[in-house]
Design a protein around this motif. Sequence first.
Motif: not given
Lengths: 229, 788, 199
Positions: C34-40, C80-85, C93-101
């Motif tokens: 739910g928290l990811l719904e606001a953005g990655p 996974v939306d991206g990786v920062e090293s 960085r995680y993002a929600i998928t449609d299935a997640g919503i």
Amino acid sequence: MMTPAGTLLAATDLRKAFGTTKALDGAEFSIHPGEVVAVMGPSGSGKSTLLHCLAGIVPPDSGSITYAGRELTSLNDAERSALRRTEFGFVFQFGQLVPELTCVENVALPLRLTGVKRKEAERTALHWMEQLQVEELVAKRPGEISGGQGQRVAVARALVTAPRVIFADEPTGALDSLNGELVMQLLTEAARSANAAVVLVTHETRVAAYSDREIVVRDGKSRDMERIV
Amino acid sequence: MSRLQVWARDLGMGTRFAFGGGREGWTRTLLTGVGVGLGVALLLISTAIPGALAQRYERGDARSTLNSERADAPGPDTLLIARIGQTYRNKDIEGNMIRAEGPDAPLPPGLKRIPGPGEMALSPALDELLKSSDGALLRERLDARVSEIVGAPGLVGPGELLFYLGSDTLRKNGPEDYRVQRVTGFGHDTDREGLDPVLMLMVVLTFVALLMPVAVFIATAVRFGGERRDRRLAALRLVGADGRMVRRIAAGEALAGSLIGLVLGAGFFAVGRSLVGSFSLQQRSVFPADLDPAPWLAVLVALAVPAAAVAVTLFALRGVVIEPLGVVRTTKPSRRRIWWRLLLPLVGIGLLLPMGGRGNDHGRFNQWQVAGGVVLLLIGVTVLIPWLLERFVAKMSGGPVSWQLAVRRLQVNSGAAARLVNGIAVAVAGAIALQMLFAGVEGEYTKSTGQDPGRAAVAVIVNRDAQTPMDDLAQRIAAVPGVTRAVPLTSAHAAHQVPADEETVQVTIGTCDALGEVATLGSCKEGDAFVVTGSTSRDDVYGATAKPGDELFVGDVRGYGSASASGTTDRPGPAKWKVPADARTVPSREDPTGQLRSGLLVTPSAAPKEIGSFPDARIFVQVDESGPNTLDLARNAVFKADPFVTAMRLRDTKEAAGYSSIRTGLFFGAIAVLVLIGGSLLVSQLEQLRERKRLLSALVAFGTKRSTLSLSVLWQTAVPIVLGLVLAAGAGVGLGAVLMSMAAQPLRIDWASVLGMTAAGAGVVVVVTLLSLPPLLRLMRPDGLRTE
Amino acid sequence: MPQSPEGIRPAIYTLSVYTQCRVADMSIGHTLLGLLEAGPRHGYDLKRTFDEKFGHDRPLAYGQVYSTMSRLLKNGLVEVDGVESGGGPERKRYAITDAGITDVGAWLSQPEKPEPYLHSTLYTKVVLALLTGRRADELLDTQRAEHLRLMRILTQRKRKGDIADQLVCDHALFHLEADLRWLELTAARLDQLAREVRR
């Protein structure tokens, strides 16, 4: 809204204002024969006003109330009084028993109002007092009995005319849990056995749990909780 | 703190509650105040009435010439005054003709100067009457110029009709001329004869009977709003006040209400007093200034009312236990006991009975004993009613729902109902007893006059010194429209020798027509004479008779004229006359004034000539009653001919004045008390209904007809009142019987007054019920079901 | 649909039930979704926001965040939306998928099985509904109806049962009543709560 088939008492789009305060703002209601419906809601939400309108005690400003095919809002005061005497029964929170009359006379009162002879009325009253397990109080006056006993006497009185709808406005409001439960148990059992519908206004969920269905009134609008699940 | 300080603190707190309790507290206090105020006003008026009556008598005495200083001969300080009272419509007008014989003649009270010839001084009420259209006919009679309006010191009341007519022809014809008095001052200085003991008894009883219900009423008024007060007291107990404290606080509240009541009562009294001047009761009126309560009585009222308020409150709280969590009435109050309730009236009767029969030989009553006996008897009624009501309703059952509701309520709390009825019962019992006494005594105080208004409506009585010849006067009267017949009859004294020391013979002179009014003549023609038999009157000056052919002296046979001090009389002496030998003997018959004549009847041509004036002359006037003004037109004609001639309206009966004024007083007093009590009934009724607001709404909710509840309210008032009235009627008749035996009257129950007073009491019930209906209907609305 | 209420024995109220672990385990995944719904967001961000809004006296352990995220990743509810090293450890960085919503929506609209100490889950649901612009009042009413349904059943059983049944049912009823009161109160304060969480 169409009145669902088989309903005994139904109301649509009820509106009632006291001065500028809107007590009912488009409330709906329906009840089937023998059904127990709890009307819940915060205080001041309009649940008592809904009961008063349904029972024909207070005429609504607008909207329709049908009882057994008759439009209640088109009846005059005398006709509505007669309906209340013969078809409806009432239990209130307190202050409803005539303090000077004995319990059996209190129970017999609605019958006597419809013209039944005293002896016969009191015989019927005694039957209902037995049902409500207060037969030992016949000769006592309301001032000499406990609150729980008083409410059971009041329930007996509500049932004595064999009404088709019983209106109970916070019937356990002044009672402790144990007495409240007992009153509710006896009320619902007696109502079911007589196939009388019960409109039960309460703010206690444990009391509402004796119902078959729940309606919540908030800000003058009603909500049938059955439709949600 | 000392006891006194504790009391002062708690009473003070109660007073603050009385005024501080918000709008509701104020209303209650004000209600009590108004109730007590009305009672106080009635008390003050009652205490002021004796003073007002005394003032009236004093003013009347001050202007009387009945016993004032007189002079035998004219002097610089003498005044001639003659009473020429008039009647107009049904009003009596006091009138005097006056003539000053010197510059220092005494001035009648209220006048600035003596009216000259052709002038008159009028009382304000008479002035007003003459100026009004009502007084048009009277203006023809009293047509002199108005010199001034008589001031208050010369009047017994503001509504009195009085005039002083100035004259320059008024003279006194010797000392035996009783019509005219020569006085050197006004004022009547004798001891007033006390009221007759029976009248006194009635005055005492009237006051007792009226004041008792007022006391009962005040006791009820201080209990207005009692139940709400009890709840407030319970709240005080919760925060730590003890049982005694709350009682004292309650007393303080009652005290405050009664003090307001005192102030309001004084106000009501002042208003009533200023209004009293414009009222006239049977031509009696009272100056506002005269209506002052005796100071010691006023002080007594001012002290007794608050004290009674406190006492009643404490007494009422006797059976009540005020607990911190609410008020507990001792549920089963001890059964009311009968013995002491019976004791009171029995002692009362015991006090009254020994005085039986004292009224007839003018024996004196012990007023305290009478008042005490009556008070005990009436208190007995008030204490019997609760007991009786309790017993009565205890047995009742059955009937329709409205009846059942009312009866059950009475069974549970008959005390409250009984209290309400007490006042009415006492007032009715007292009033019935008094009316009975009045009705019984009526025969004695209402004298049968023996007059027969059927034969003559008016008897014009002409004074011996009248200036106008009789026939002339009779013709003038006969000429008045509406007068159908005017029959003059004159009489003279006759004796066998002069001066007459024995009884004299009455010689009546008139036409055959006129003589027929006083005897059964058979046939009569002009020139006949008759000897009359059949007079039984022995206290008449006439007693002797004469036989036909007797030689008689006729005229001034007793020699008054020659004995005149002034010696200026120009009257002729008695004339010799022979009774006609052919005079027949005929039986006498009552004349229209009820008099039976004796002596001789003579037609004018057979009558003695030159006998001077007549000692008695009268004209019987028959009028056509359909003309409303005929009587006054005739009176006008008479007055114009000779102001000293009196036109007397003939009536069957005559009431003693003292009696009728007490009776009117009683009637209005009883009505005032009933209205007052009706007011308190209404207040209590409404209060009780408000207490039951929830219940009423609940009953209406389950379909009770409004008419059922209204009827139950009616029964609830009617049952105790009917019972109270029955007891009151019984007690009233009983008391009346005792009182009548005291006045030595045969027992006779005056059913009209019993019915009248009970009907008035019943009327109060109906009015109270009707007035409590609108609020009842309002209370039955479903708003009362709301818990919030 | 939740587990059939008929299957609930009053006897489930044992000590073990009074621990919150199970309830928390079940809902942490949905909460993080739910928290990811606001953005990655990074895992660390997710932990901080969770602690801020729901953690209070019991902050989430890093391990729990990462194990939960990998479970969600495996189920295809997040990606996974991206990786920062940078200087520190590797940050995904995680993002929600449609299935997640869809999964979050289904979870929110489903009433919880009426149980003691439910409020932490319910609270989480209400806040998430408010955060994600869903109807929180509907959620509460649904829960309310569910509670009352169970209460009716318990009342029914109590009427027919012996004294022991009655006592046990009453115990449950009183707790359910307390929950219902809380629901009512929360419903009445929704506006206030919405202002708080959106700040």
